[in-house]
Design a protein around this motif. Structure first.
Motif, short mmCIF file in Angstrom:
data_model
loop_
_atom_site.label_atom_id
_atom_site.label_comp_id
_atom_site.label_asym_id
_atom_site.label_seq_id
_atom_site.Cartn_x
_atom_site.Cartn_y
_atom_site.Cartn_z
N VAL A 88 11.17 7.05 33.13
CA VAL A 88 11.55 8.38 33.62
C VAL A 88 12.18 8.30 35.01
N CYS A 109 13.56 13.79 29.57
CA CYS A 109 13.01 12.77 30.50
C CYS A 109 13.43 11.35 30.14
N SER A 110 14.29 11.17 29.17
CA SER A 110 14.78 9.83 28.77
C SER A 110 13.73 8.98 28.07
N LEU A 111 12.72 9.60 27.50
CA LEU A 111 11.74 8.82 26.74
C LEU A 111 12.08 8.81 25.25
N VAL A 112 12.99 9.69 24.86
CA VAL A 112 13.42 9.77 23.46
C VAL A 112 14.94 9.79 23.46
N ASN A 113 15.56 9.01 22.57
CA ASN A 113 17.02 9.02 22.45
C ASN A 113 17.44 10.20 21.59
N TYR A 140 15.22 11.09 13.07
CA TYR A 140 14.62 9.76 13.10
C TYR A 140 15.15 8.92 11.94
N ARG A 171 11.74 3.33 23.41
CA ARG A 171 12.14 4.74 23.26
C ARG A 171 12.24 5.04 21.77
N SER A 172 11.84 6.25 21.39
CA SER A 172 11.92 6.57 19.95
C SER A 172 13.27 7.20 19.63
#
Lengths: 324, 257
Positions: B98, A62-66, A24, B256-257
């Motif tokens: 998603v 799931c593509s919610l976090v890079n 991060y 998106r984090s």
């Protein structure tokens, strides 16, 4: 609906993760090079303490976090180059409720199908199928905010399944759910898995992983500590604790030669039996002391003991590295 | 995804947006209708009758195109900014993230949803204005092009605002402190020919002035600026904002984090 792979061909990898890293902006390194493979048709558990990196891994898949670096493939589709195909194979049930609380239950599920390009008529059929299967059909016209906590969780499962994904990912699916509902969700997930859906879950309930999963990865501080089958993992247990209910309530734990004994909070006798020791010896000694046993069970749960030991070993190793 | 699947996903977003703003119509459709009626009564009838003609038209006829445009701008913008930010806030945006829906289809869906509300309110306000004045049509293609493009432009603006916003205050700052002053100073209630040279030059950097005047040209045939230049400017703005929006979506800015 997906089907099990044929017996003649080896099952494909449903999920492949190579050297996955996530840092991060603050400099915190959540994942420190994760390697993980899950076979098609598997029931797989990702275990770890809070903050270990479980949800980060699932978030990246799931593509919610890079991700910062590394490779992720879903049924061979690389999420860097073939993201849409990878996503088509995934159904996601997150930890937190993440639907519009003001929308109707039926609309939430059919809208999700629409995002996957499923025409409305087929979306309605699929939504009806899963809402009925999960006991939500009577609530289809209710706004989601009117549902109980357990129903909301089932709604998220119906929503994740509406496009019939080959992999179902569940992040703490039974957190805060009562025992009866948890058991019914287990039955549902086992049925999905029998029908060929690969299931990957994270859970805090190690009893859940022990009851459902065939393969397990334990993650701690962004690293995989262990990645093996549940069977293999459980054979490592040298000692198991049995709980015996005596006919007459015990006031103190009887001394048994070669065994550690104690009373639990409800007056039942706990006996630690090491690998190689026989239970016959326990019963023989109890018989000599005129203690009659009415019932016996293993103390829940074996995996938890092993899990705690592994996480503790990992922490000790990290401490040693810091000292060096 | 096949083209037909992408189309289904796009239409799903648009229909969900339409369902959303029609479900809460007392918050979305009724207030602009009431506000515009007040404008028509107070500025058009009561004060306007004492102002006299402007650019050769009675004051009510002069301000109606600007007021319609003002309704289209604010409603296109606020639909997208509030809907997308609410989805971010409730995390229901994850339903879209998603899914295999391409980013451009997500953006197009939201913009179309914003346009549906903006144009819907525009039609309501236009119908209400007929109770106060007689509308003429000077150049129909100009009317249609201007109103569609302006609605698309401010829907894109709302989208960027929602992507950048981290709290509810952030979605009201731009409409309150930027959009409203620019609209009021964009020639809705007056012709910039009435202003001194300096303020007339200052007004020329206000993009909303071009949109209001292009629309007014389509209806009345009068404008403070060249309407074709105005259309060109709107197209340039749309291109720039669309590129910025897509880049932000690809990077997952704020989502998106």
């Amino acid at each position: 609906m997906t089907t099990l792979p044929s017996q003649s061909s080896p099952p494909a990898w449903a999920l492949e993760i190579e050297n996955l890293r996530k840092s991060y902006g603050s400099g915190f390194e959540a994942l420190k090079g994760i390697d993980l493979k899950v076979r098609e048709g598997d029931f797989f558990a990702l275990l770890g303490p809070n903050g270990a990196g479980k949800s980060t891994i699932l978030g990246i898949v799931c593509s919610l976090v890079n991700k910062s670096s590394g490779k992720v493939r879903v049924f061979g589709h690389d999420i860097d180059t073939d993201l849409a195909a990878a996503k088509l194979n995934l159904g996601v049930v997150p930890q937190e409720f993440n639907f519009n609380q003001f929308e109707k239950v039926f609309d939430i599920v059919t809208t999700q199908a629409g995002y996957y390009g499923i025409p409305l008529s087929k979306a309605r059929e699929s939504a009806e199928h899963y809402l009925k299967k999960l006991g939500l059909w009577e609530k289809k016209d209710d706004p989601a905010r009117m549902l109980s906590g357990g129903m909301k969780r089932r709604l998220m499962i119906a929503r994740a399944l509406v496009h019939n994904p080959r992999i179902l990912i569940l992040d703490e699916p039974t957190a805060g759910v009562d025992i009866e509902l948890r058991r019914s969700m287990w039955t549902f997930l086992e049925e999905m898995n029998r029908n060929g859906t690969t299931i990957i879950l994270t859970t805090h309930y190690l009893e859940e992983a022990e009851a459902l999963c065939r393969n397990i990865a334990i993650i701690d501080h962004g690293r995989i500590v262990r990645h093996t089958s549940k069977k293999e993992l459980l054979t490592q247990l040298r000692m198991e604790t049995f709980v015996l209910d005596a006919e007459q309530a015990l006031t103190e734990a009887p001394e048994l030669d070669g065994f550690v004994t104690r009373l639990d909070g409800e007056g039942a006798l706990e006996v630690e039996v090491e690998k190689g020791q026989g239970l016959n010896e326990v019963f023989a000694q109890l018989d000599r002391k005129d203690i009659r046993v009415l019932s016996m069970r293993t103390k829940a749960n074996r995996l938890e003991e092993l899990f705690l030991r592994m996480v503790e070993d990992n922490n000790n190793r990290r401490d040693e590295e810091v000292i060096q | 995804m096949s083209p037909s699947a992408v189309l289904t996903a796009f239409l799903t977003i648009v229909l969900r947006e339409i369902r959303r703003f029609t479900r809460i119509w007392p918050q979305t459709l009724l207030p602009p209708a009431v506000t515009m009626c007040l404008y028509f009564v107070i500025f058009g009838n009561l004060i306007g009758s004492r102002i006299g003609p402007m650019e050769g038209f009675d004051y009510m006829s002069f301000i109606v195109p600007g007021l319609i445009m003002m309704a289209v701008i604010t409603n296109s913008y606020s639909n997208v900014v509030s809907s997308f930010f609410s989805m971010k806030f409730q995390r229901s945006i994850e339903e879209l993230l998603v899914s295999p829906t391409p980013n451009w289809a997500i953006l197009a869906g939201y913009v179309a949803g914003g346009m549906a509300r903006g144009l819907g309110v525009g039609v309501i306000v236009t119908l209400l204005s007929l109770a106060f004045t007689r509308l003429q049509i000077h150049n129909l293609p100009m009317i249609v092009l201007t109103v569609f493009l302006t609605s698309a432009l401010f829907s894109l603006g709302g989208f960027i605002n929602a992507m950048l916003a981290t709290k509810f205050d952030d979605i009201s700052i731009v409409p309150t402190f930027i959009l409203t002053p620019l609209t009021y100073l964009g020639g809705v209630f007056y012709s910039i020919q009435m202003l001194p040279d300096f303020w007339r030059s200052v007004s020329m950097v206000n993009p909303i002035l071009y949109m209001v005047n292009a629309f007014r040209y389509g209806i009345l045939g009068v404008s403070d600026v060249n309407p074709y230049v105005a259309l060109g400017m709107i197209l340039v703005f749309i291109t720039v904002l669309a590129v910025v929006s897509l880049r932000m979506l690809q990077r997952g800015k704020g989502i998106r984090s």
